[in-house]
Design a protein around this motif. Structure first.
Motif, short mmCIF file in Angstrom:
data_model
loop_
_atom_site.label_atom_id
_atom_site.label_comp_id
_atom_site.label_asym_id
_atom_site.label_seq_id
_atom_site.Cartn_x
_atom_site.Cartn_y
_atom_site.Cartn_z
N ASP A 1 -1.11 -10.59 -33.11
CA ASP A 1 -1.95 -11.54 -33.87
C ASP A 1 -1.07 -12.47 -34.70
OD1 ASP A 1 -3.71 -12.89 -35.50
OD2 ASP A 1 -4.79 -11.09 -36.16
N PRO A 2 -0.95 -13.75 -34.30
CA PRO A 2 -0.05 -14.65 -35.03
C PRO A 2 -0.55 -14.96 -36.44
CG PRO A 2 -1.23 -15.85 -33.33
CD PRO A 2 -1.55 -14.40 -33.14
N ALA B 1 0.35 -14.48 -42.22
CA ALA B 1 -0.18 -14.07 -43.52
C ALA B 1 0.72 -13.04 -44.18
CB ALA B 1 -1.59 -13.51 -43.36
N THR B 2 1.23 -12.09 -43.42
CA THR B 2 2.14 -11.09 -43.96
C THR B 2 3.43 -11.74 -44.44
OG1 THR B 2 1.24 -9.33 -42.59
CG2 THR B 2 3.47 -9.01 -43.42
N LEU B 3 3.98 -12.67 -43.66
CA LEU B 3 5.22 -13.33 -44.04
C LEU B 3 5.05 -14.17 -45.30
CD1 LEU B 3 6.52 -14.31 -40.50
CD2 LEU B 3 7.40 -12.51 -42.01
N ILE B 4 3.90 -14.84 -45.42
CA ILE B 4 3.64 -15.62 -46.63
C ILE B 4 3.52 -14.69 -47.84
CG2 ILE B 4 1.90 -17.06 -47.79
CD1 ILE B 4 1.48 -18.42 -45.04
N MET C 1 9.40 -11.59 -32.23
CA MET C 1 8.64 -10.73 -31.32
C MET C 1 8.32 -9.38 -31.96
SD MET C 1 8.12 -12.84 -29.00
CE MET C 1 7.18 -11.79 -27.93
N LEU C 2 9.25 -8.84 -32.74
CA LEU C 2 8.99 -7.58 -33.44
C LEU C 2 7.90 -7.75 -34.49
CD1 LEU C 2 12.63 -6.25 -33.92
CD2 LEU C 2 10.84 -5.23 -32.51
N ALA C 3 7.92 -8.86 -35.22
CA ALA C 3 6.89 -9.11 -36.22
C ALA C 3 5.52 -9.26 -35.55
CB ALA C 3 7.23 -10.36 -37.03
#
Length: 68
Positions: free
Chosen positions: A27-28, A33-36, A18-20
């Motif tokens: 925006d999922p 994209a950020t996590l990748i 939820m924080l991410a």
């Protein structure tokens, strides 16, 4: 002396998700994209650690690219 009367609640994975999402305004696609991108960066850091550290320096530890 304790600073808090009760201990703060630890972050659990659901809260971290939820924080991410909140960081990316819900925006999922942007979140994924950020996590990748973060994973790619961390893999490159592991590659550098593997190339630069000797086994003796880390007392036998060697980086792993995948989880067990």
């Amino acid at each position: 002396m304790r600073l808090f009367e009760t201990e703060p609640a630890p972050l659990v994975p659901e809260n971290e998700v939820m924080l991410a999402l909140a960081w990316h305004d819900g925006d999922p696609i942007a979140t994924i994209a950020t996590l990748i991108g973060d994973c790619a960066f961390l893999r490159s850091e592991l590659d550098a650690a593997e190339a630069l550290l000797s086994k003796g320096y880390g007392r036998g530890w060697v980086p792993k690219r995948a989880r067990d």
